[in-house]
Design a protein around this motif. Structure first.
Motif, PDB file in Angstrom:
ATOM      1  N   ASP A 211     140.516  -0.312 -32.734  1.00  0.00           N
ATOM      2  CA  ASP A 211     140.906   1.038 -33.124  1.00  0.00           C
ATOM      3  C   ASP A 211     141.648   1.044 -34.458  1.00  0.00           C
ATOM      4  O   ASP A 211     142.036   2.103 -34.946  1.00  0.00           O
ATOM      5  CB  ASP A 211     141.786   1.672 -32.035  1.00  0.00           C
ATOM      6  CG  ASP A 211     143.021   0.822 -31.717  1.00  0.00           C
ATOM      7  OD1 ASP A 211     143.037  -0.357 -32.122  1.00  0.00           O
ATOM      8  OD2 ASP A 211     143.936   1.355 -31.081  1.00  0.00           O
ATOM      9  N   HIS A 245     134.145  -3.395 -25.647  1.00  0.00           N
ATOM     10  CA  HIS A 245     135.419  -2.719 -25.934  1.00  0.00           C
ATOM     11  C   HIS A 245     135.251  -1.205 -25.776  1.00  0.00           C
ATOM     12  O   HIS A 245     135.355  -0.461 -26.753  1.00  0.00           O
ATOM     13  CB  HIS A 245     135.896  -3.042 -27.356  1.00  0.00           C
ATOM     14  CG  HIS A 245     136.050  -4.504 -27.639  1.00  0.00           C
ATOM     15  ND1 HIS A 245     137.085  -5.257 -27.132  1.00  0.00           N
ATOM     16  CD2 HIS A 245     135.276  -5.352 -28.371  1.00  0.00           C
ATOM     17  CE1 HIS A 245     136.960  -6.515 -27.548  1.00  0.00           C
ATOM     18  NE2 HIS A 245     135.869  -6.596 -28.301  1.00  0.00           N
ATOM     19  N   PRO A 246     134.987  -0.731 -24.578  1.00  0.00           N
ATOM     20  CA  PRO A 246     134.731   0.705 -24.414  1.00  0.00           C
ATOM     21  C   PRO A 246     135.953   1.572 -24.713  1.00  0.00           C
ATOM     22  O   PRO A 246     135.809   2.699 -25.185  1.00  0.00           O
ATOM     23  CB  PRO A 246     134.315   0.816 -22.946  1.00  0.00           C
ATOM     24  CG  PRO A 246     134.943  -0.383 -22.279  1.00  0.00           C
ATOM     25  CD  PRO A 246     134.909  -1.466 -23.311  1.00  0.00           C
ATOM     26  N   ASP A 247     137.139   1.055 -24.439  1.00  0.00           N
ATOM     27  CA  ASP A 247     138.331   1.877 -24.644  1.00  0.00           C
ATOM     28  C   ASP A 247     138.623   2.083 -26.131  1.00  0.00           C
ATOM     29  O   ASP A 247     139.187   3.115 -26.519  1.00  0.00           O
ATOM     30  CB  ASP A 247     139.538   1.224 -23.964  1.00  0.00           C
ATOM     31  CG  ASP A 247     139.748  -0.215 -24.440  1.00  0.00           C
ATOM     32  OD1 ASP A 247     138.751  -0.873 -24.800  1.00  0.00           O
ATOM     33  OD2 ASP A 247     140.915  -0.667 -24.442  1.00  0.00           O
ATOM     34  N   LYS A 248     138.234   1.133 -26.983  1.00  0.00           N
ATOM     35  CA  LYS A 248     138.518   1.220 -28.404  1.00  0.00           C
ATOM     36  C   LYS A 248     137.417   1.936 -29.188  1.00  0.00           C
ATOM     37  O   LYS A 248     137.670   2.442 -30.287  1.00  0.00           O
ATOM     38  CB  LYS A 248     138.707  -0.183 -29.001  1.00  0.00           C
ATOM     39  CG  LYS A 248     139.802  -0.997 -28.321  1.00  0.00           C
ATOM     40  CD  LYS A 248     141.166  -0.366 -28.519  1.00  0.00           C
ATOM     41  CE  LYS A 248     142.277  -1.254 -27.945  1.00  0.00           C
ATOM     42  NZ  LYS A 248     143.603  -0.629 -28.097  1.00  0.00           N
ATOM     43  N   ASN A 249     136.207   1.956 -28.669  1.00  0.00           N
ATOM     44  CA  ASN A 249     135.073   2.485 -29.434  1.00  0.00           C
ATOM     45  C   ASN A 249     134.392   3.677 -28.769  1.00  0.00           C
ATOM     46  O   ASN A 249     133.287   4.060 -29.163  1.00  0.00           O
ATOM     47  CB  ASN A 249     134.039   1.378 -29.661  1.00  0.00           C
ATOM     48  CG  ASN A 249     134.537   0.327 -30.639  1.00  0.00           C
ATOM     49  OD1 ASN A 249     134.846   0.626 -31.784  1.00  0.00           O
ATOM     50  ND2 ASN A 249     134.642  -0.910 -30.168  1.00  0.00           N
ATOM     51  N   GLN A 250     135.033   4.255 -27.772  1.00  0.00           N
ATOM     52  CA  GLN A 250     134.460   5.420 -27.110  1.00  0.00           C
ATOM     53  C   GLN A 250     134.249   6.545 -28.123  1.00  0.00           C
ATOM     54  O   GLN A 250     135.137   6.869 -28.908  1.00  0.00           O
ATOM     55  CB  GLN A 250     135.386   5.895 -25.985  1.00  0.00           C
ATOM     56  CG  GLN A 250     134.807   7.005 -25.132  1.00  0.00           C
ATOM     57  CD  GLN A 250     133.581   6.538 -24.351  1.00  0.00           C
ATOM     58  OE1 GLN A 250     133.568   5.414 -23.847  1.00  0.00           O
ATOM     59  NE2 GLN A 250     132.570   7.380 -24.277  1.00  0.00           N
ATOM     60  N   THR A 508     143.267   9.944 -31.055  1.00  0.00           N
ATOM     61  CA  THR A 508     143.651  10.946 -30.045  1.00  0.00           C
ATOM     62  C   THR A 508     145.095  10.724 -29.622  1.00  0.00           C
ATOM     63  O   THR A 508     145.616   9.604 -29.674  1.00  0.00           O
ATOM     64  CB  THR A 508     142.751  10.864 -28.793  1.00  0.00           C
ATOM     65  OG1 THR A 508     142.856   9.555 -28.219  1.00  0.00           O
ATOM     66  CG2 THR A 508     141.299  11.166 -29.133  1.00  0.00           C
ATOM     67  N   GLU A 518     144.727  17.090 -25.369  1.00  0.00           N
ATOM     68  CA  GLU A 518     144.901  16.021 -26.352  1.00  0.00           C
ATOM     69  C   GLU A 518     144.596  16.540 -27.749  1.00  0.00           C
ATOM     70  O   GLU A 518     143.820  17.491 -27.920  1.00  0.00           O
ATOM     71  CB  GLU A 518     144.010  14.821 -26.031  1.00  0.00           C
ATOM     72  CG  GLU A 518     142.529  15.098 -26.079  1.00  0.00           C
ATOM     73  CD  GLU A 518     141.712  13.839 -25.788  1.00  0.00           C
ATOM     74  OE1 GLU A 518     142.257  12.860 -25.261  1.00  0.00           O
ATOM     75  OE2 GLU A 518     140.507  13.849 -26.115  1.00  0.00           O
TER      76      GLU A 518
END
Length: 800
Positions: A211, A245-250, A508, A518
């Motif tokens: 991120d 890395h789904p949480d960083k590249n969603q 976000t 958000e």
């Protein structure tokens, strides 16, 4: 040869006997040719020349795209490394980060443009230094020797072009760098860097979270691979990155786009639009000169008739007209090239910062040939109008009538030409009117700051000398205090970014009250208490930051009202705590709410933002000073500011000095450039159209002097004669006005991307342009009408 020289002498004497006609025609054409050549020189330097790399069509920019908003930006280092490792069809994927560095000199420290790059930079571009070498594998890692490749300009200015420059040492950010190469004079890269240095990546850089997106990238495609095919393969690799890395590249993806289109796309559309506008100005000028030649032809009807009667063939008379018009145009091109030189320098001084590759702009042989070719085409076009109107029967009629009457067909042609130039003038003026309306609205937008009496500058502390947080904090504390003590300074503060000139954000931020709420792309800043009054950002609720917050590195934040409304729609933001997930279990207390700022320029919406006390999130070394003076020009205190900084650390340059009024203009960018030029072209077009109306009416009055005298003798009043002539002028304008407004409605979408809160076919703007055109036509009609009204009937009857 003797015959040609004789004809040239005759032509020169003929033009010299009529200096008013000759100078008017030359100046009219010179203005059109000069303006066209000036714009062409910019188009040639920025757009027409290919990028200075082998096979530039194989270069693509590699972006990260944020799907929900369509925004894009740089890559993270881990994502870049995976794309580089796994993508097929790419010869080289190059990472780079533009910036600037402190460069020590014998006279005074200065700031130099730089770019930090991966070791494959020169191989990826396909460019190698003309002296020395580029970078080798591994030289972009921590622990490698500090080396630099310098620009050709820096080589010439600092080292006199000496071939033994290799191995010399430059002090860059207080550290020694060895020169290993010199770039070609033709080298260009975005940001126009003077120094190219390899990264010094360490293990933290190579593994920091996906991120953290700061690395720009471009790729050289393998032979035969198209950008769409490269993008498809990059997205294949991206699918694996997203799975890991789904949480960083969603919501993120990757995109490949032609490098030249990314760099010049918007500029290309703007410059071609301006090129079209300036050619319309040239056409209007040509119409005026054609009308002048028609008038001159009418006055020579008896002479031409006599020449025909004694055996002169028609084509010789046509050649005479063309020779005269081409000679006028070529003479005008000499003056036009001079005007183009001055206009180009003026444009670059005013708007060079909004254009790429300005070093390549100038009056080179290609531009001069363009001016000469344009003059030849103009001369031929202008000369053909009266030449092709020659008619042997009408010439014989002129002999019988004594040359006193005017050809109705020729008069109609003049009227058509004038109506045409009025239409073109209205078309250009309408474009200028729309842009002026848009610019006026932009100038009255609430930017979130108060630019009057405020200025900004940058200071960057080298890590070698200011690696300690306390030393960094102490420097900025001392600098703020010293500048604040300068007579005339009202407020001074620092932040890591200049308001209105871009930002740094987190993707976000969730509301602590409602996880469903958000904010997207929240701008993050560090600031001292004086920053807000210095920038003119108002406090809306709670309290501002304090010096005690800064000293303690207190876990508090001030947020913008945009962020407050987004995360706390019911109010009550002050006292709440924001948790960012950066090792801050207790979060950051919101102690105040300030007004929002249009961080990405006047034409863009205010962004949600948060401000930490300076040094709370680590003391940054690259900071912007905002200074507000009590009155007058804020730049007047710059010498005192330089002395204050030098007293603290004489090795530090003060750079990027600008007034906040100029920052507002810079943020408008291409809109300001287009508005200024379109306004100039629109005014010039209306003036040329007015000149055309004046010329035709003056000629008609001259030809109808006998008729006017008889009308007055029979009882016509001078007011009636004036209305008669003005009415003829208005009839000339009416058709052109209708056609021009209709054309403006159709063509207005061409400038739609440059407008702000103005419809492309805004009726009020078009109505205002029509009124201005009518008033201009009335002014142009007045002098011929006044001359007609002053005709003495007895003198005319005696002459009869």
């Amino acid at each position: 040869m003797k015959a040609l020289a004789r004809q040239a002498r005759i032509l020169f004497r003929s033009l010299a006997r009529r200096p008013g006609y000759t100078l008017t025609a030359m100046l009219t054409l010179a203005v059109g040719i000069g303006a066209s050549t000036s714009i062409f020189s910019i188009v040639d330097g920025t757009l027409l020349r290919p990028l200075p790399y082998p096979q530039p069509e194989r270069l693509v920019r590699v972006w990260d795209d944020y799907v929900p908003t369509g925004g894009n930006g740089p890559n993270s280092v881990p994502d870049y490394l995976e794309l580089r490792r796994s993508a097929k069809g790419i010869e080289a994927l190059v990472g780079y980060s533009p910036g600037s560095v402190n460069l020590a000199t014998e006279e005074a420290p200065e700031r130099a443009r730089s770019v930090s790059v991966t070791a494959n930079f020169f191989n990826g571009l396909g460019v190698q230094p003309i002296l020395g070498r580029g970078f080798r594998d591994g030289e972009d890692r921590e622990g490698a020797a500090r080396i630099v490749v310098i620009s050709h300009r820096l080589w010439q200015e600092r080292f006199g072009g000496r071939p033994d420059v290799l191995g010399h040492t430059l002090q860059i950010d207080a550290e020694p760098y060895t020169i290993v190469g010199v770039l070609p004079a033709s080298f260009w890269f975005p940001g126009d860097p003077e120094l190219v240095m390899p990264f010094a990546w360490n293990q933290h850089t190579l593994t920091q979270g996906s991120d953290s997106r700061w690395l720009w990238a471009f790729a050289r495609l393998a032979p035969g691979v198209t950008p769409p095919a490269a993008q498809a393969d990059l997205r294949r690799v991206w699918t694996g990155i997203l799975a890991e890395h789904p949480d960083k590249n969603q919501d993120w993806t990757v995109r490949a786009e032609d490098f030249g289109e990314v760099l010049f796309g918007r500029t290309r559309r703007l410059l071609w639009l301006l090129a079209g506008a300036v050619l319309l100005v040239l056409v209007i000028g040509c119409v005026n000169v054609a009308n002048l030649m028609l008038v001159r032809g009418e006055r020579r009807r008896r002479e031409l008739a006599l020449r025909t009667a004694v055996g002169a063939v028609r084509w010789r008379i046509i050649v005479g007209f063309l020779s005269e018009s081409v000679a006028l145009a070529l003479a005008a091109s000499l003056l036009g090239v001079g005007l183009a030189w001055g206009a180009t320098r003026l444009l670059l001084s005013l708007f060079g910062g909004t254009l790429p590759r300005t070093d390549a702009v100038g009056l080179n042989p290609v531009v001069v040939l363009f001016a000469v070719g344009l003059a030849l085409l103009t001369g031929i076009a202008v000369g053909l109008v009266p030449a092709l109107r020659l008619d042997a029967r009408r010439l014989y009629d002129a002999l019988r009538e004594g040359g006193r009457t005017v050809s109705g067909a020729r008069s109609r042609l003049q009227r058509i030409l004038v109506a045409g130039e009025v239409a073109l003038g209205v078309l250009l003026a309408a474009g200028a009117g729309l842009l002026l309306n848009s610019f006026w609205r932009l100038s009255h937008v609430d930017t979130g700051i108060q630019p009057a009496h405020a200025m900004a500058f940058h200071v960057s502390l080298p890590s070698a000398a200011y690696g300690d947080v306390n030393a960094t904090r102490q420097f900025f504390t001392s600098a703020v205090a010293s500048i604040g003590a300068i007579p005339g300074v009202q407020d001074v503060g620092i932040s890591n970014l200049v308001p209105l000139m871009g930002g740094r954000n987190i993707t976000t931020l969730a509301s602590p009250d409602d996880p469903e709420l958000e904010a997207k792309f929240v701008e993050i800043r560090q600031a001292t208490p004086g920053f807000f009054p210095a920038a003119g950002i108002p406090l809306v609720a709670g309290r501002a930051l304090t010096d005690d917050d800064v000293r303690r590195g207190a876990p508090v934040v001030v947020i913008s009202d945009v962020l407050a409304r987004t995360l706390f729609p019911k109010g009550g933001a002050v006292g709440k705590r924001l948790r960012l997930g950066w090792g801050d279990p207790d979060g950051y207390e919101i102690v105040g709410v300030v007004g929002g700022v249009r961080e990405f320029g006047v034409a863009n919406a205010k962004r949600p933002a948060m401000y930490w006390p300076y040094s709370t999130m680590g003391a940054e070394r690259d900071m912007t000073f905002l200074v507000r003076t009590a009155r007058g020009d804020p730049l007047a205190v710059v010498p005192a500011i330089r002395r204050a900084i030098a007293e603290i650390d004489p090795s530090l340059p003060v750079y990027g000095v600008t007034s906040m009024d100029d920052v507002v203009l810079q943020s408008i960018g291409p809109r300001w450039f287009a508005t200024a030029l379109f306004t100039a072209f629109g005014i010039l077009a209306l003036l040329l159209a007015a000149l055309g109306i004046f010329g035709v009416l003056a000629f008609i009055v001259e030809q109808r002097t006998h008729e006017v005298g008889i009308r007055v003798a029979l009882g016509a009043t001078r007011g009636g004669v004036t209305r008669l002539v003005v009415g003829q002028g208005m009839r000339l304008v009416a058709l052109g006005l209708i056609v021009g407004v209709a054309g403006a409605v159709l063509a207005s979408r061409l400038v739609a991307s440059l407008l702000y809160q103005v419809r492309p076919a805004d009726p009020l703007t078009l109505a205002a342009v029509a009124v201005v055109a009518l008033l201009t036509a009335l002014a142009a009609s007045y002098l011929p009408a006044r001359r007609a009204a002053m005709v003495e009937p007895m003198r005319v009857l005696r002459e009869e």
